[in-house]
Motif scaffolding. Structure first.
Motif, PDB file in Angstrom:
ATOM      1  N   UNK A 114     -18.038  -2.972   9.805  1.00 50.82           N
ATOM      2  CA  UNK A 114     -17.882  -1.881  10.765  1.00 50.82           C
ATOM      3  C   UNK A 114     -16.457  -1.353  10.843  1.00 50.82           C
ATOM      4  N   UNK A 115     -15.499  -2.021  10.180  1.00 49.29           N
ATOM      5  CA  UNK A 115     -14.116  -1.559  10.270  1.00 49.29           C
ATOM      6  C   UNK A 115     -13.843  -0.491   9.216  1.00 49.29           C
ATOM      7  N   UNK A 116     -12.819   0.318   9.456  1.00 52.00           N
ATOM      8  CA  UNK A 116     -12.460   1.408   8.555  1.00 52.00           C
ATOM      9  C   UNK A 116     -11.769   0.847   7.314  1.00 52.00           C
ATOM     10  N   UNK A 117     -12.369   1.092   6.152  1.00 51.51           N
ATOM     11  CA  UNK A 117     -11.763   0.690   4.884  1.00 51.51           C
ATOM     12  C   UNK A 117     -10.845   1.783   4.350  1.00 51.51           C
ATOM     13  N   UNK A 160      -7.175  11.488   0.832  1.00 47.31           N
ATOM     14  CA  UNK A 160      -7.820  10.236   1.203  1.00 47.31           C
ATOM     15  C   UNK A 160      -6.842   9.084   1.098  1.00 47.31           C
ATOM     16  N   UNK A 161      -7.156   8.067   1.856  1.00 51.56           N
ATOM     17  CA  UNK A 161      -6.381   6.827   1.864  1.00 51.56           C
ATOM     18  C   UNK A 161      -7.373   5.679   1.888  1.00 51.56           C
ATOM     19  N   UNK A 162      -7.084   4.642   1.131  1.00 52.71           N
ATOM     20  CA  UNK A 162      -7.978   3.489   1.035  1.00 52.71           C
ATOM     21  C   UNK A 162      -7.167   2.206   1.155  1.00 52.71           C
ATOM     22  N   UNK A 213       0.844  -1.206   0.000  1.00 54.24           N
ATOM     23  CA  UNK A 213       0.000   0.000   0.000  1.00 54.24           C
ATOM     24  C   UNK A 213       0.872   1.246   0.000  1.00 54.24           C
ATOM     25  N   UNK A 214       1.899   1.264   0.846  1.00 52.91           N
ATOM     26  CA  UNK A 214       2.764   2.436   0.963  1.00 52.91           C
ATOM     27  C   UNK A 214       3.490   2.731  -0.353  1.00 52.91           C
ATOM     28  N   UNK A 215       3.920   1.694  -1.073  1.00 54.89           N
ATOM     29  CA  UNK A 215       4.561   1.904  -2.375  1.00 54.89           C
ATOM     30  C   UNK A 215       3.604   2.576  -3.337  1.00 54.89           C
ATOM     31  N   UNK A 216       2.323   2.219  -3.298  1.00 52.12           N
ATOM     32  CA  UNK A 216       1.333   2.825  -4.183  1.00 52.12           C
ATOM     33  C   UNK A 216       1.127   4.296  -3.906  1.00 52.12           C
ATOM     34  N   UNK A 230      -3.795   8.908  -2.127  1.00 52.64           N
ATOM     35  CA  UNK A 230      -2.791   7.900  -1.821  1.00 52.64           C
ATOM     36  C   UNK A 230      -3.356   6.527  -2.173  1.00 52.64           C
ATOM     37  N   UNK A 231      -4.399   6.509  -2.969  1.00 54.33           N
ATOM     38  CA  UNK A 231      -5.020   5.235  -3.327  1.00 54.33           C
ATOM     39  C   UNK A 231      -5.480   5.298  -4.768  1.00 54.33           C
TER      40      UNK A 231
END
Length: 159
Positions: free
Chosen positions: A69-72, A90-92, A30-33, A156-157
């Motif tokens: 219920x969790x943060x996507x 935003x971050x996904x 994810x961080x590389x993206x 960032x997504x």
């Protein structure tokens, strides 16, 4: 809470949402993206959230893809960065990329901010608000002094 066809956008509560968001921030792929370094600890993830959204007046929401219920992911107005130009960030989570979730969330947030602007205008508010440029229909940030700048967006997504 803001709602879309697939999402509940709930005000960010760092203590409640940190676990899911840390899982995202610490994911090396994810961080590389997003061209960033993965976080190594919950404290680093908390600092990333504070740096990005910490002083934006509470205009930050986590995305929950119903029925989960969790943060996507997370979306919000930039923290004050010493400029009158404001935008959204935003971050996904990586497993949610490619489904159009951030496009859906961004439309809901911008519409919400535009509605707040309309309400503030009727009350004679002097706070900075979002608005539409009459000439092009683009969304803009307008200060109480009447200064106008196009809204910037950074992602960032992949949505």
């Amino acid at each position: 809470m803001l709602k879309t066809a697939r999402l509940d956008l709930v005000a960010l509560d760092v203590e409640r949402d940190l676990g899911a968001l840390h899982a995202m921030f610490s994911d090396p792929a994810w961080a590389r993206g997003g061209y960033m370094t993965p976080t190594a600890s919950m404290d680093e993830s908390r600092e990333r959230l504070a740096g990005e959204f910490g002083d934006n007046g509470g205009w930050t929401w986590v995305l929950r893809v119903r029925p989960a219920d969790d943060a996507a992911g997370v979306i919000g107005v930039f923290s004050d960065q010493g400029s009158s130009i404001r935008g959204m960030s935003w971050y996904l989570r990586r497993e949610r990329w490619g489904a159009g979730l951030m496009s859906e969330a961004a439309r809901a947030v911008v519409d919400h901010l535009l509605q707040r602007r309309s309400s503030a205008s009727r009350r004679g508010s002097t706070h900075a608000t979002y608005g539409r440029s009459p000439s092009r229909g683009t969304r803009a940030w307008t200060s109480s002094a009447g200064c106008r700048a196009r809204t910037t967006a950074r992602s960032r997504s992949r949505s």
